[in-house]
Write a protein that holds these residues in place. Structure first.
Motif, PDB file in Angstrom:
ATOM      1  N   PRO A 152      40.336  28.859  34.603  1.00  0.00           N
ATOM      2  CA  PRO A 152      41.941  27.455  34.177  1.00  0.00           C
ATOM      3  C   PRO A 152      41.891  28.296  32.335  1.00  0.00           C
ATOM      4  O   PRO A 152      41.392  27.437  31.851  1.00  0.00           O
ATOM      5  CB  PRO A 152      42.495  26.745  34.305  1.00  0.00           C
ATOM      6  N   GLY A 153      43.331  28.950  31.936  1.00  0.00           N
ATOM      7  CA  GLY A 153      43.927  28.727  30.486  1.00  0.00           C
ATOM      8  C   GLY A 153      43.213  30.582  30.463  1.00  0.00           C
ATOM      9  O   GLY A 153      43.314  30.644  29.374  1.00  0.00           O
ATOM     10  N   GLY A 154      42.737  31.320  30.969  1.00  0.00           N
ATOM     11  CA  GLY A 154      42.184  32.369  30.370  1.00  0.00           C
ATOM     12  C   GLY A 154      42.997  33.071  31.304  1.00  0.00           C
ATOM     13  O   GLY A 154      44.199  32.902  31.562  1.00  0.00           O
ATOM     14  N   SER A 155      42.464  34.597  30.875  1.00  0.00           N
ATOM     15  CA  SER A 155      43.611  35.894  30.656  1.00  0.00           C
ATOM     16  C   SER A 155      42.906  37.291  31.796  1.00  0.00           C
ATOM     17  O   SER A 155      41.715  36.945  31.878  1.00  0.00           O
ATOM     18  CB  SER A 155      44.177  36.568  29.312  1.00  0.00           C
ATOM     19  N   LEU A 156      43.415  37.882  32.721  1.00  0.00           N
ATOM     20  CA  LEU A 156      43.724  39.062  32.534  1.00  0.00           C
ATOM     21  C   LEU A 156      45.212  40.074  32.273  1.00  0.00           C
ATOM     22  O   LEU A 156      45.609  39.947  32.142  1.00  0.00           O
ATOM     23  CB  LEU A 156      43.096  38.420  34.838  1.00  0.00           C
ATOM     24  N   ARG A 157      44.502  41.456  32.673  1.00  0.00           N
ATOM     25  CA  ARG A 157      45.476  42.741  33.158  1.00  0.00           C
ATOM     26  C   ARG A 157      45.131  43.388  33.687  1.00  0.00           C
ATOM     27  O   ARG A 157      44.136  43.997  34.684  1.00  0.00           O
ATOM     28  CB  ARG A 157      45.533  43.141  31.663  1.00  0.00           C
ATOM     29  N   LEU A 158      45.998  42.859  34.929  1.00  0.00           N
ATOM     30  CA  LEU A 158      46.466  43.872  36.544  1.00  0.00           C
ATOM     31  C   LEU A 158      46.836  45.543  35.458  1.00  0.00           C
ATOM     32  O   LEU A 158      48.048  45.012  35.159  1.00  0.00           O
ATOM     33  CB  LEU A 158      46.804  43.538  36.917  1.00  0.00           C
ATOM     34  N   SER A 159      46.260  45.834  36.639  1.00  0.00           N
ATOM     35  CA  SER A 159      47.317  47.433  36.689  1.00  0.00           C
ATOM     36  C   SER A 159      47.351  47.951  38.055  1.00  0.00           C
ATOM     37  O   SER A 159      46.706  47.754  38.890  1.00  0.00           O
ATOM     38  CB  SER A 159      45.976  48.906  35.593  1.00  0.00           C
TER      39      SER A 159
END
Length: 120
Positions: free
Chosen positions: A14-21
């Motif tokens: 929680p609070g983290g980040s991801l980048r989907l492609s």
């Protein structure tokens, strides 16, 4: 042959980040409004975000992700992105990319999606 290949998901706190492609083949990305749609465990498909074609690149988001997620596209690479910041457990879902005109009913044109799991 239309192909949509989602990637970038995984386990995040929680609070983290991801980048989907989403790598698109079989049609020109710049000609279509594109959406991200997700399906959480035990729930139906939920529209998340849309980016419209053209220079303006107007975007829309479901209220739950406003100010946290950013949809974008790189037409030279025929690739759609979803930057996810400040994720919460409620963001846990399989995420799919689709042309907006397809609606939010899955069919055999859809990709496999990418799983995002938000957990501490």
């Amino acid at each position: 042959q239309v192909q949509l290949v989602e990637s970038g998901g995984g386990l995040v706190q929680p609070g983290g980040s991801l980048r989907l492609s989403c790598a698109v083949s079989g049609f020109t990305l710049s000609d279509y409004a594109m959406s991200w749609v997700r399906q959480a465990p035990g729930k139906g498909l939920e529209w998340v975000s849309t980016i419209y074609s053209g220079v303006g690149s107007i975007t829309n988001y479901v209220g739950a992700v406003k100010c946290r997620f950013t949809i974008s596209r790189d037409d030279t690479k025929n690739t759609l992105y979803l930057q996810m910041n400040g994720v919460t457990p409620e963001d846990t879902a399989v995420y799919y990319c689709v042309p907006q005109t397809w609606g939010n009913t899955r069919d055999d044109r859809w990709g496999q999606g990418t799983q995002v799991t938000v957990s501490s």
